[in-house]
Scaffold this motif. Structure first.
Motif, PDB file in Angstrom:
ATOM      1  N   LEU A  92       9.650  -1.332  36.674  1.00  0.00           N
ATOM      2  CA  LEU A  92      10.326  -0.723  35.542  1.00  0.00           C
ATOM      3  C   LEU A  92      10.785   0.708  35.813  1.00  0.00           C
ATOM      4  CD1 LEU A  92       8.321  -2.051  32.470  1.00  0.00           C
ATOM      5  CD2 LEU A  92      10.352  -2.978  33.560  1.00  0.00           C
ATOM      6  N   SER A  93      10.423   1.268  36.946  1.00  0.00           N
ATOM      7  CA  SER A  93      10.951   2.590  37.273  1.00  0.00           C
ATOM      8  C   SER A  93      12.439   2.516  37.622  1.00  0.00           C
ATOM      9  CB  SER A  93      10.169   3.214  38.424  1.00  0.00           C
ATOM     10  OG  SER A  93      10.357   2.457  39.602  1.00  0.00           O
ATOM     11  N   LYS A  94      12.945   1.317  37.894  1.00  0.00           N
ATOM     12  CA  LYS A  94      14.363   1.110  38.220  1.00  0.00           C
ATOM     13  C   LYS A  94      15.177   0.652  37.020  1.00  0.00           C
ATOM     14  CE  LYS A  94      13.216   0.028  42.946  1.00  0.00           C
ATOM     15  NZ  LYS A  94      13.214  -0.973  43.998  1.00  0.00           N
ATOM     16  N   ILE A  95      14.589   0.711  35.836  1.00  0.00           N
ATOM     17  CA  ILE A  95      15.279   0.245  34.632  1.00  0.00           C
ATOM     18  C   ILE A  95      16.361   1.257  34.241  1.00  0.00           C
ATOM     19  CG2 ILE A  95      13.691   1.332  33.017  1.00  0.00           C
ATOM     20  CD1 ILE A  95      13.899  -1.115  31.249  1.00  0.00           C
ATOM     21  N   ILE A  96      17.533   0.739  33.829  1.00  0.00           N
ATOM     22  CA  ILE A  96      18.595   1.633  33.364  1.00  0.00           C
ATOM     23  C   ILE A  96      18.898   1.432  31.881  1.00  0.00           C
ATOM     24  CG2 ILE A  96      19.670   1.872  35.624  1.00  0.00           C
ATOM     25  CD1 ILE A  96      21.830  -0.106  34.620  1.00  0.00           C
ATOM     26  N   ASP A  97      18.414   0.330  31.301  1.00  0.00           N
ATOM     27  CA  ASP A  97      18.667   0.074  29.883  1.00  0.00           C
ATOM     28  C   ASP A  97      17.571  -0.826  29.333  1.00  0.00           C
ATOM     29  OD1 ASP A  97      19.777  -0.162  27.373  1.00  0.00           O
ATOM     30  OD2 ASP A  97      21.594  -1.178  28.032  1.00  0.00           O
ATOM     31  N   PHE A  98      17.084  -0.474  28.164  1.00  0.00           N
ATOM     32  CA  PHE A  98      16.124  -1.299  27.429  1.00  0.00           C
ATOM     33  C   PHE A  98      16.617  -1.341  26.000  1.00  0.00           C
ATOM     34  CE2 PHE A  98      11.956  -1.359  25.004  1.00  0.00           C
ATOM     35  CZ  PHE A  98      11.790  -2.724  25.137  1.00  0.00           C
ATOM     36  N   SER A  99      17.091  -2.494  25.562  1.00  0.00           N
ATOM     37  CA  SER A  99      17.686  -2.566  24.227  1.00  0.00           C
ATOM     38  C   SER A  99      17.460  -3.923  23.597  1.00  0.00           C
ATOM     39  CB  SER A  99      19.185  -2.272  24.299  1.00  0.00           C
ATOM     40  OG  SER A  99      19.843  -3.270  25.032  1.00  0.00           O
ATOM     41  N   SER A 100      17.615  -3.942  22.294  1.00  0.00           N
ATOM     42  CA  SER A 100      17.576  -5.219  21.589  1.00  0.00           C
ATOM     43  C   SER A 100      18.880  -5.951  21.889  1.00  0.00           C
ATOM     44  CB  SER A 100      17.400  -5.006  20.095  1.00  0.00           C
ATOM     45  OG  SER A 100      18.422  -4.183  19.608  1.00  0.00           O
ATOM     46  N   VAL A 101      18.814  -7.262  21.889  1.00  0.00           N
ATOM     47  CA  VAL A 101      19.986  -8.062  22.226  1.00  0.00           C
ATOM     48  C   VAL A 101      20.837  -8.206  20.972  1.00  0.00           C
ATOM     49  CG1 VAL A 101      20.770 -10.287  23.089  1.00  0.00           C
ATOM     50  CG2 VAL A 101      18.702  -9.264  24.010  1.00  0.00           C
ATOM     51  N   ASP A 102      21.977  -7.531  21.003  1.00  0.00           N
ATOM     52  CA  ASP A 102      22.910  -7.592  19.891  1.00  0.00           C
ATOM     53  C   ASP A 102      24.330  -7.439  20.445  1.00  0.00           C
ATOM     54  OD1 ASP A 102      22.969  -4.924  20.560  1.00  0.00           O
ATOM     55  OD2 ASP A 102      22.077  -4.225  18.699  1.00  0.00           O
ATOM     56  N   GLU A 103      25.285  -7.315  19.546  1.00  0.00           N
ATOM     57  CA  GLU A 103      26.685  -7.240  19.959  1.00  0.00           C
ATOM     58  C   GLU A 103      26.967  -5.984  20.781  1.00  0.00           C
ATOM     59  OE1 GLU A 103      30.916  -7.135  17.667  1.00  0.00           O
ATOM     60  OE2 GLU A 103      29.341  -8.440  16.847  1.00  0.00           O
ATOM     61  N   ASP A 104      26.341  -4.868  20.433  1.00  0.00           N
ATOM     62  CA  ASP A 104      26.540  -3.629  21.190  1.00  0.00           C
ATOM     63  C   ASP A 104      26.061  -3.765  22.626  1.00  0.00           C
ATOM     64  OD1 ASP A 104      27.627  -2.362  18.996  1.00  0.00           O
ATOM     65  OD2 ASP A 104      25.713  -1.503  18.349  1.00  0.00           O
ATOM     66  N   PHE A 105      24.958  -4.461  22.805  1.00  0.00           N
ATOM     67  CA  PHE A 105      24.449  -4.667  24.156  1.00  0.00           C
ATOM     68  C   PHE A 105      25.461  -5.435  24.998  1.00  0.00           C
ATOM     69  CE2 PHE A 105      22.399  -7.612  27.105  1.00  0.00           C
ATOM     70  CZ  PHE A 105      21.873  -6.698  28.004  1.00  0.00           C
ATOM     71  N   TYR A 106      26.012  -6.513  24.477  1.00  0.00           N
ATOM     72  CA  TYR A 106      26.969  -7.310  25.241  1.00  0.00           C
ATOM     73  C   TYR A 106      28.251  -6.533  25.511  1.00  0.00           C
ATOM     74  CZ  TYR A 106      23.931 -11.306  24.576  1.00  0.00           C
ATOM     75  OH  TYR A 106      22.867 -12.154  24.591  1.00  0.00           O
ATOM     76  N   LYS A 107      28.663  -5.653  24.609  1.00  0.00           N
ATOM     77  CA  LYS A 107      29.862  -4.835  24.827  1.00  0.00           C
ATOM     78  C   LYS A 107      29.658  -3.854  25.977  1.00  0.00           C
ATOM     79  CE  LYS A 107      31.838  -5.005  20.216  1.00  0.00           C
ATOM     80  NZ  LYS A 107      32.116  -4.266  18.979  1.00  0.00           N
TER      81      LYS A 107
END
Length: 164
Positions: A92-107
């Motif tokens: 997880l030190s290489k993570i660039i995004d952690f988000s809930s899966v929604d329309e903004d994430f897919y955009k």
């Protein structure tokens, strides 16, 4: 930073294809059982089919377990509460995004090459989250389900990558 250890597990739903195949195996066992009454050479085949059906049924009872230890996320599959198989391990030190899966994430990732892995179940009611890792020219997206404790543990260690 404080050390973090979180375990999270859930039952995996059985795919429709697997349920159909199990029904097929049961039907084959019934037919072989009937025909083995008349043709005795089919008795060993009937016994082998019963054993195959039994072990296939056991393999359908599986659950997933996430183990978060600091920045190491291990995902294991536990088959019939007896056999553990390591499915994946993520840093997880290489993570660039952690988000809930929604329309903004897919955009945010519609223009990028994203390879995805999914470790969640329809039987589980917890929310689905996406963890995105940058692997050079392409991205790897990990879809997981998380309860509040797991979500807070990841968010506390990587607040700059949070899009909840």
């Amino acid at each position: 930073m404080n050390s973090v250890y979180i375990e999270y597990s859930f039952k995996k739903d059985v795919a429709f294809r697997s349920r159909v195949f199990f029904a097929f195996l049961v039907a084959v066992c019934v037919l072989l059982g009937f025909y083995s009454l008349f043709v005795t050479i089919l008795v060993p085949v009937f016994i082998a089919a019963i054993a195959l059906t039994y072990f296939y049924k056991r393999s359908l009872k599986c659950e997933y377990e996430y183990i978060l230890l600091d920045d190491d996320l291990a995902i294991d599959r536990i088959i019939n509460k007896a056999k553990r198989k390591k499915m994946a391990r993520y840093d997880l030190s290489k993570i660039i995004d952690f988000s809930s899966v929604d329309e903004d994430f897919y955009k945010r990732y519609q223009d990028k090459r994203v390879k995805s892995k999914k470790y969640f179940s329809r039987l589980n009611e917890d929310d689905i989250y996406a963890l995105v890792f940058n692997n050079g020219n392409n991205y790897e997206c990990l879809y997981i389900q998380a309860d509040e404790a797991l979500k807070q543990a990841i968010a506390s260690r990587h607040p700059h990558n949070l899009h909840l």
